[in-house]
Design an enzyme around this catalytic site. Sequence first.
Site, PDB file in Angstrom:
ATOM      1  N   HIS A 111       0.794  -1.234   0.000  1.00 37.88           N
ATOM      2  CA  HIS A 111       0.000   0.000   0.000  1.00 37.88           C
ATOM      3  C   HIS A 111       0.822   1.279   0.000  1.00 37.88           C
ATOM      4  CE1 HIS A 111       0.162  -0.371   4.605  1.00 37.88           C
ATOM      5  NE2 HIS A 111       0.460   0.903   4.460  1.00 37.88           N
TER       6      HIS A 111
ATOM      7  N   ARG B 260      -2.289  11.276   3.758  1.00 38.13           N
ATOM      8  CA  ARG B 260      -3.150  11.920   4.754  1.00 38.13           C
ATOM      9  C   ARG B 260      -4.247  12.724   4.045  1.00 38.13           C
ATOM     10  NH1 ARG B 260       2.129  12.226   6.431  1.00 38.13           N
ATOM     11  NH2 ARG B 260       2.560  11.392   8.512  1.00 38.13           N
TER      12      ARG B 260
ATOM     13  N   GLU C  69      -4.041   3.614   1.465  1.00 35.70           N
ATOM     14  CA  GLU C  69      -4.396   3.891   2.859  1.00 35.70           C
ATOM     15  C   GLU C  69      -4.584   5.396   3.010  1.00 35.70           C
ATOM     16  OE1 GLU C  69      -1.297   2.959   5.678  1.00 35.70           O
ATOM     17  OE2 GLU C  69      -2.494   3.560   7.403  1.00 35.70           O
TER      18      GLU C  69
ATOM     19  N   ASN D 299      -6.457  12.482  10.448  1.00 33.01           N
ATOM     20  CA  ASN D 299      -6.199  12.984  11.793  1.00 33.01           C
ATOM     21  C   ASN D 299      -7.450  13.744  12.228  1.00 33.01           C
ATOM     22  OD1 ASN D 299      -3.408  12.112  12.260  1.00 33.01           O
ATOM     23  ND2 ASN D 299      -2.932  13.426  10.517  1.00 33.01           N
TER      24      ASN D 299
ATOM     25  N   ARG E  23       8.658  19.030  -1.623  1.00 37.25           N
ATOM     26  CA  ARG E  23       8.763  18.178  -2.808  1.00 37.25           C
ATOM     27  C   ARG E  23       9.363  16.817  -2.459  1.00 37.25           C
ATOM     28  NH1 ARG E  23       9.748  19.396  -8.539  1.00 37.25           N
ATOM     29  NH2 ARG E  23      11.935  18.845  -8.314  1.00 37.25           N
TER      30      ARG E  23
ATOM     31  N   HIS F 225       2.925  11.350  -7.196  1.00 36.78           N
ATOM     32  CA  HIS F 225       1.532  11.050  -7.529  1.00 36.78           C
ATOM     33  C   HIS F 225       1.249   9.565  -7.338  1.00 36.78           C
ATOM     34  CE1 HIS F 225       3.772  10.509 -11.422  1.00 36.78           C
ATOM     35  NE2 HIS F 225       3.105   9.385 -11.419  1.00 36.78           N
TER      36      HIS F 225
ATOM     37  N   GLU G  33      -2.434  10.356 -11.583  1.00 40.89           N
ATOM     38  CA  GLU G  33      -2.180  10.158 -13.008  1.00 40.89           C
ATOM     39  C   GLU G  33      -3.151   9.126 -13.550  1.00 40.89           C
ATOM     40  OE1 GLU G  33       1.771   8.758 -13.896  1.00 40.89           O
ATOM     41  OE2 GLU G  33       1.558   9.150 -16.048  1.00 40.89           O
TER      42      GLU G  33
END
Lengths: 162, 162
Positions: free
Chosen positions: A14, A18, A77, A81, A102, A106, A152
């Site tokens: 996975h 967030r 996943e 929060n 950075r 994606h 993408e």
Amino acid sequence: MTPPPETAGFKFNHTMLRVKDPKVSLKFYTEVLGMELVSESKFSDFTLYFLAFDHSDGKETVEEKHANRLNREGILELTHNHGTEDDSNFQGYASGNTDPGRGFGHIAISTPDIEAACERLESLGVPFKKRLTDGKMKNIAFALDPDGYWIELVPQRMAQHP
Amino acid sequence: MTPPPETAGFKFNHTMLRVKDPKVSLKFYTEVLGMELVSESKFSDFTLYFLAFDHSDGKETVEEKHANRLNREGILELTHNHGTEDDSNFQGYASGNTDPGRGFGHIAISTPDIEAACERLESLGVPFKKRLTDGKMKNIAFALDPDGYWIELVPQRMAQHP
């Protein structure tokens, strides 16, 4: 190079992102992109949502999908929060594509019919960073998820070039 | 909820991370974690490396893996912006787990034998953010890749709790 024998059976299970508001994100990933919620773990401060595409033609039960969630690839996943969804001071999460922050770029969804997939997303009001018709690469697109992460869209078979 | 029929066949194909030095990262993801390089695309300013675990018991040829790279899940795309590996001013990429730049969290590898996997990584000198024995959750660990991205290690079958 042959992979080390000690890594036999390893799977890229996975990727975790967030999200500010799980209601909005779950709606997007299930109703727009077509993933299913296969597991959910609630803790005092946060909740984890595990999503995946069904590849059983609907034959696997919810229980089987849940039981198999660690022994497959392609799970997303989403970590929530608690409280960010109602916090007017919350600045949002970094997409990973601008400084500072950075790093991550994606996630990518591959589709049997890239044109149909992009047209549908556009008709549903999903914002795009790059449409199929933008730029040089006419066979890929970048849509944005509710937190601004880049998604993408790629074809499952590349067009043959002459 | 049944997924929308228009999303039939969609796959969560890949996750993209930027890396400072592809020599170091490719060595890590192939020799330490056991992935294979299935595709490479070189452009003037950057190169893309696509890695994946083999799930064919070594039966698929390199050509078949390359041809199938968009029609499967569990691909890791590493993007190398040329020059970062020799640039003493390059600050490194954000892991996504600290401000500013919080958003992306980690990728996760599931393993048939989590104890053996963690012991081997430790013996190879891979740094850990959380060992199996740290904290409350004794069945997961977090290692760090060469750029500092978090790699969760999870078992493929959760131990039964009494």
